[in-house]
Design a protein around this motif. Structure first.
Motif, short mmCIF file in Angstrom:
data_model
loop_
_atom_site.label_atom_id
_atom_site.label_comp_id
_atom_site.label_asym_id
_atom_site.label_seq_id
_atom_site.Cartn_x
_atom_site.Cartn_y
_atom_site.Cartn_z
N TYR A 218 0.86 -1.18 0.00
CA TYR A 218 0.00 0.00 0.00
C TYR A 218 0.90 1.23 0.00
N CYS A 230 -6.35 2.48 -2.01
CA CYS A 230 -7.62 1.76 -2.19
C CYS A 230 -8.30 2.09 -3.53
N THR A 249 -12.20 7.89 -4.22
CA THR A 249 -13.32 7.10 -3.72
C THR A 249 -14.66 7.80 -3.91
N HIS A 277 -12.99 4.93 1.98
CA HIS A 277 -12.33 3.70 1.56
C HIS A 277 -13.24 2.95 0.58
N ALA A 279 -13.44 -0.99 -1.77
CA ALA A 279 -12.87 -2.33 -1.96
C ALA A 279 -13.63 -3.05 -3.07
N HIS A 289 -8.82 -5.58 -1.01
CA HIS A 289 -8.63 -4.13 -0.88
C HIS A 289 -7.19 -3.81 -0.49
#
Length: 313
Positions: A218, A230, A249, A277, A279, A289
């Motif tokens: 990440y 993400c 996002t 966030h 996923a 994720h």
């Protein structure tokens, strides 16, 4: 002059704390758990901070010394000129006070070692008070010149040596920290092996792409190929299926159609934490994720955090 001698003495007598006293060899870390190594790292950081602060104190002394060197170098030309003038005045005073054979005696007196010159000044007792004061002033100027020259040489000779020792000790400290961190990384990896995620056998290009990124790091703001955040991961996964999504996002929320939990299919997106966030749903109540910088791209339960809703590009 007091400051000069204090700094010179501090620099010349500086006793650096040996870095080896705080060193921790990698062999000691072998067979230790990551927690034990972390405890050693924490302890060594505490020890090393004390050593580094000692080095910082030496640097402060050297900074003072370097400033003093510059000051002395600035004053030396004037002192040298004063010294030469003093010698001329001494000769003039002596030649005025004495004549004939007596002058040869005066030359002999003046030619001696300045350190015991006062003893031989008795031979010049007939000099006037003013002449005597001028002579003493001249000798004081010469003495100051010689003292400052000696201090300058001592400071210059010691400064580079001490700075070199400091740099060497600090390099040893940095190497020790690197070694301990390597030991920790190795121990942690051994204790926490990367899960065997298995192979993806479904027909979702989005999920297939996400599977290929499992274990990647990440990194905030990253969108591949080996580092993701993400929304960068979801953007890349849907991009592999030919669908363009923004790397954000909240924007992806606006770019997807709202669906219910019961309608979820592999590849759909799940949004969390007030759109903080996102996923990829992979089926069977699981997601792939990129959680945060403390871990990697991985599989998790879909209810890992508070869900805002579900979307399908």
């Amino acid at each position: 002059m007091v400051r000069t001698r204090r700094i010179a003495a501090a620099v010349l007598a500086a006793a650096l704390v040996p870095a080896t006293a705080a060193l921790f060899t990698s062999s000691q870390a072998s067979a230790q758990t990551s927690e034990e190594i972390q405890a050693e790292i924490d302890a060594r950081h505490a020890d090393l901070e004390k050593v580094i602060e000692d080095y910082n104190a030496k640097r402060e002394e050297l900074d003072d010394a370097n400033a003093l060197i510059a000051e002395i170098q600035e004053q030396l030309p004037a002192l040298e000129t004063a010294g030469l003038a003093a010698q001329d005045r001494m000769a003039e005073i002596a030649s005025t006070a004495y004549t004939g054979g007596d002058f040869a005696m005066v030359n002999s007196v003046l030619a001696g070692d300045p350190s015991d010159f006062a003893d031989r000044l008795m031979y010049l007792s007939n000099l006037s008070d003013a002449e005597n004061q001028a002579l003493q002033d001249s000798l004081a100027q010469i003495e100051e010149l010689e003292t400052r020259q000696a201090e300058l040489e001592a400071l210059q000779e010691s400064a580079d040596e001490i700075l070199g020792e400091i740099e060497e000790q600090q390099q040893e400290i940095e190497d020790e920290i690197d070694s301990l961190e390597d030991e920790y990384a190795d121990a942690y990896a051994e204790e926490n092996p990367e899960p065997d995620w298995g192979d993806y056998s479904g027909d979702s290009a989005v999920v297939a792409f996400a599977y290929d990124q499992l274990g990647d790091d990440y990194v905030y703001g990253a969108s591949g190929p080996d580092e993701w955040d993400c929304s960068g991961l979801t953007q890349g996964a849907w991009g592999a299926a030919g669908v363009s999504l923004s790397h954000n996002t909240a924007m992806q929320w606006d770019e997807t159609a709202r669906i219910s939990r019961d309608e979820l299919q592999p590849g759909d997106l799940i949004f969390y934490n007030d759109l903080g966030h996102v996923a990829i749903y992979i089926g069977d109540g699981q997601i792939i994720h990129a959680p945060n910088s403390t871990t990697v791209v991985k599989i998790a339960d879909m209810d890992v955090m508070s869900i805002d809703g579900y979307g399908r590009p």
